[in-house]
Design an enzyme around this catalytic site. Sequence first.
Site, PDB file in Angstrom:
ATOM      1  N   ASP A  74      25.064   3.445  13.333  1.00 50.10           N
ATOM      2  CA  ASP A  74      26.470   3.853  13.868  1.00 50.10           C
ATOM      3  C   ASP A  74      27.506   2.690  13.991  1.00 50.10           C
ATOM      4  O   ASP A  74      28.606   2.816  14.083  1.00 50.10           O
ATOM      5  CB  ASP A  74      26.319   4.465  15.222  1.00 50.10           C
ATOM      6  CG  ASP A  74      25.738   5.929  15.263  1.00 50.10           C
ATOM      7  OD1 ASP A  74      26.116   6.598  14.401  1.00 50.10           O
ATOM      8  OD2 ASP A  74      24.976   6.220  15.895  1.00 50.10           O
ATOM      9  N   HIS A 125      17.546   0.830  18.672  1.00 51.08           N
ATOM     10  CA  HIS A 125      16.993   2.378  18.149  1.00 51.08           C
ATOM     11  C   HIS A 125      15.826   2.531  18.560  1.00 51.08           C
ATOM     12  O   HIS A 125      14.909   1.388  18.709  1.00 51.08           O
ATOM     13  CB  HIS A 125      17.088   2.208  16.441  1.00 51.08           C
ATOM     14  CG  HIS A 125      17.029   3.347  15.948  1.00 51.08           C
ATOM     15  ND1 HIS A 125      15.824   4.192  15.885  1.00 51.08           N
ATOM     16  CD2 HIS A 125      18.037   4.213  15.327  1.00 51.08           C
ATOM     17  CE1 HIS A 125      16.082   5.256  15.101  1.00 51.08           C
ATOM     18  NE2 HIS A 125      17.549   5.423  14.789  1.00 51.08           N
TER      19      HIS A 125
HETATM   20  C1  LIG Z   1      19.252   3.960  20.735  1.00 49.01           C
HETATM   21  C2  LIG Z   1      18.791   3.801  22.298  1.00 49.01           C
HETATM   22  C3  LIG Z   1      19.160   4.935  23.057  1.00 49.01           C
HETATM   23  C4  LIG Z   1      17.366   3.390  21.954  1.00 49.01           C
HETATM   24  O1  LIG Z   1      16.720   3.489  23.217  1.00 49.01           O
HETATM   25  P1  LIG Z   1      15.318   3.020  23.619  1.00 49.01           P
HETATM   26  O2  LIG Z   1      14.408   3.039  22.393  1.00 49.01           O
HETATM   27  O3  LIG Z   1      15.079   3.954  24.729  1.00 49.01           O
HETATM   28  O4  LIG Z   1      15.477   1.385  23.860  1.00 49.01           O
HETATM   29  P2  LIG Z   1      15.240   0.856  25.468  1.00 49.01           P
HETATM   30  O5  LIG Z   1      16.207   1.587  26.334  1.00 49.01           O
HETATM   31  O6  LIG Z   1      13.709   1.217  25.690  1.00 49.01           O
HETATM   32  O7  LIG Z   1      15.499  -0.755  25.143  1.00 49.01           O
HETATM   33  C5  LIG Z   1      14.490  -1.809  25.021  1.00 49.01           C
HETATM   34  C6  LIG Z   1      15.167  -2.752  25.832  1.00 49.01           C
HETATM   35  O8  LIG Z   1      16.437  -3.100  24.680  1.00 49.01           O
HETATM   36  C7  LIG Z   1      17.475  -3.128  25.692  1.00 49.01           C
HETATM   37  N1  LIG Z   1      18.682  -2.486  24.734  1.00 49.01           N
HETATM   38  C8  LIG Z   1      18.430  -1.352  23.914  1.00 49.01           C
HETATM   39  N2  LIG Z   1      19.577  -1.013  23.419  1.00 49.01           N
HETATM   40  C9  LIG Z   1      20.544  -2.020  23.737  1.00 49.01           C
HETATM   41  C10 LIG Z   1      21.757  -1.792  23.676  1.00 49.01           C
HETATM   42  N3  LIG Z   1      22.514  -1.039  22.760  1.00 49.01           N
HETATM   43  N4  LIG Z   1      22.274  -2.988  24.095  1.00 49.01           N
HETATM   44  C11 LIG Z   1      21.821  -3.793  25.308  1.00 49.01           C
HETATM   45  N5  LIG Z   1      20.645  -3.749  25.469  1.00 49.01           N
HETATM   46  C12 LIG Z   1      20.025  -2.547  24.859  1.00 49.01           C
HETATM   47  C13 LIG Z   1      17.020  -2.216  26.768  1.00 49.01           C
HETATM   48  O9  LIG Z   1      18.043  -2.375  28.082  1.00 49.01           O
HETATM   49  C14 LIG Z   1      15.924  -2.642  27.023  1.00 49.01           C
HETATM   50  O10 LIG Z   1      15.829  -3.885  27.758  1.00 49.01           O
HETATM   51  P3  LIG Z   1      14.758  -4.137  28.977  1.00 49.01           P
HETATM   52  O11 LIG Z   1      13.303  -4.240  28.125  1.00 49.01           O
HETATM   53  O12 LIG Z   1      15.243  -5.506  29.556  1.00 49.01           O
HETATM   54  O13 LIG Z   1      14.973  -2.919  29.991  1.00 49.01           O
HETATM   55  C15 LIG Z   1      19.565   2.515  22.826  1.00 49.01           C
HETATM   56  O14 LIG Z   1      19.231   1.403  21.907  1.00 49.01           O
HETATM   57  C16 LIG Z   1      21.091   2.839  23.162  1.00 49.01           C
HETATM   58  O15 LIG Z   1      21.238   3.430  23.667  1.00 49.01           O
HETATM   59  N6  LIG Z   1      21.778   2.096  22.076  1.00 49.01           N
HETATM   60  C17 LIG Z   1      23.246   2.370  22.176  1.00 49.01           C
HETATM   61  C18 LIG Z   1      23.839   3.627  21.675  1.00 49.01           C
HETATM   62  C19 LIG Z   1      23.510   3.984  20.255  1.00 49.01           C
HETATM   63  O16 LIG Z   1      24.006   2.987  19.593  1.00 49.01           O
HETATM   64  N7  LIG Z   1      23.302   5.000  19.564  1.00 49.01           N
HETATM   65  C20 LIG Z   1      23.151   5.426  18.420  1.00 49.01           C
HETATM   66  C21 LIG Z   1      21.525   5.342  17.861  1.00 49.01           C
HETATM   67  S1  LIG Z   1      21.315   5.536  16.262  1.00 49.01           S
END
Ligand SMILES: CC(C)(COP(=O)(O)OP(=O)(O)OC[C@H]1O[C@@H](n2cnc3c(N)ncnc32)[C@H](O)[C@@H]1OP(=O)(O)O)[C@@H](O)C(=O)NCCC(=O)NCCS
Length: 378
Positions: free
Chosen positions: A315, A261
Site C-alpha cells: 500500500d 505486514h
Molecule cells: C499490517 C499490520 C496490521 C501487521 O500487523 P502485525 O503483524 O500484527 O504486526 P505487529 O502489530 O505484531 O507488529 C510487530 C511490532 O512492529 C510494530 N509495528 C508494526 N507495524 C508498524 C507500523 N506500521 N508502524 C509502526 N510500528 C509498527 C508493532 O507496534 C510491534 O511493535 P512491538 O513489538 O514493540 O509491540 C501492521 O503492520 C499495520 O497496522 N501496518 C499499518 C497499516 C497498513 O499499512 N496496512 C496494510 C497492510 S498490507
Amino acid sequence: MMVCEYQPGLEGIAAAQSSISNVDGQKGILEYRGIRIEELAEKSTFLETAYLLIWGQLPTSEELKEFEHEVRHHRRIKYRIRDMMKCFPESGHPMDALQASAAALGLFYSRRDLHNPIYIRDAVVRLLATIPTMVAAFQLMRKGNDPVRPRDDLDYSANFLYMLSEKEPDPLAARIFDVCLILHAEHTMNASTFSARVTASTLTDPYAVVASAVGTLGGPLHGGANEEVIQMLEEIGSIANVRPYLEDCLQRKAKIMGFGHRVYKVKDPRATILQDLAQQLFAKFGSDKYYDIAVEMERVVEEKLGHKGIYPNVDFYSGLVYAKLGIPTDLFTPIFAIARVTGWLAHWKEQLAENRIFRPTQVYNGLHEIAYTAIEER
Ligand SMILES: CC(C)(COP(=O)(O)OP(=O)(O)OC[C@H]1O[C@@H](n2cnc3c(N)ncnc32)[C@H](O)[C@@H]1OP(=O)(O)O)[C@@H](O)C(=O)NCCC(=O)NCCS
C-alpha cells in the site's frame, strides 16, 4: 477430531489447501501458481495472469486470444443495473456501490449451475468484464454525468482508464495500471479471500461470493491503507518534516501507514515493483514531491524499525501511482477489488472442486440454566 482451542483471528490455522499462490515472508517472495510476481509484472498482462490464477496454467496464444475476446465483449452492463446505480446516493462510498452492484448481477444471472463448466466460464468472464465498468459508471454518475460506454478497441486497463476520464490513456500509464492489477490479483488466505471461500462453500452463486468478498475488502484493516498513506504524505508535507513526524508516531506508538505486514518481515516484493513503476511515471509525467517524501520516509522507518522487520508494504507506493494517474483517492480500494476478483474467483473454483461447507466451532463462555425473568420484573 474436534479442536477446541480458540485462536483470535484464526491466526496460524490453515483454512484450506490451495495451489493458487504462495508467500515466503522471510525471503520476500510471492508466487502465483509457482511463478514469481516479478516475472509476471515484467512479462504478463492482467488478463493473462487472471487466466493463470483461475485455470491454473498460462494460456496458449489461442486460449488467451479467446479469453480476451470474451471479456472485451461482456464489458457493458445492463441498462437496468445502470439505472439502479443512478439511484445510489452520490455521497456513498464507491466500495458500497460496488458491493451492491456485484450482488445485483446475481439477480440477472441467478442460475446456479455449478457443475457446468460453461456456467463457470460465463460467470468468470462476466465478473472480470463488468466490475471495472461498474466502478467507472458510479464514479461518473456520482458527479452527475452519464456513464461512458466501454470501448471494444481498447485493452482491459486502457478501457478502464478511458471509462474513468473519457480520454484515451497514455500507453505507459495503461501498462503501469495493468501491472498494478497483476500485483493485487491474489495474496493467499487474506480476510476477503476467506470470506469468498466461506460464501462459496454454501454453493451459492458466484455474484454473492464476490459481493461478500467486496464487503470484507472495504474495511480499513484490509483494503483501505493506501488511501491513508496519501493522507499521511499530505500531512507530513515536506522532507524536513519526515523525521519529526515519524518520531512523534513512534512515541505515541501509532502505526505508520503503508509499513509492516503480518507475513512479510522484509520489504514486500510488490512494494519494490510499485516503487519502480512510480519512478517510471514521474520520469515521464513530472516528479511529485510526495514521492520524495515517501523515499525519505522509507529511509527513516528502516533506520528506526528495520530491526523489527517493518518495511514498506504494497500500500505504500500504490497510492502514489494511482494519484499520479489522476484517480480519486476513494477509488483506490475499488481498484484493488477489480484486481482481486481474480483471486476470489480462483478460490471459488478451488473451493467447489473439494467443497465442504465451513462450519467452525466456538468456545462458549456464556451462562447456563438461567431462569426467564418476566418483563415487569427486569
Ligand atoms: C499490517 C499490520 C496490521 C501487521 O500487523 P502485525 O503483524 O500484527 O504486526 P505487529 O502489530 O505484531 O507488529 C510487530 C511490532 O512492529 C510494530 N509495528 C508494526 N507495524 C508498524 C507500523 N506500521 N508502524 C509502526 N510500528 C509498527 C508493532 O507496534 C510491534 O511493535 P512491538 O513489538 O514493540 O509491540 C501492521 O503492520 C499495520 O497496522 N501496518 C499499518 C497499516 C497498513 O499499512 N496496512 C496494510 C497492510 S498490507
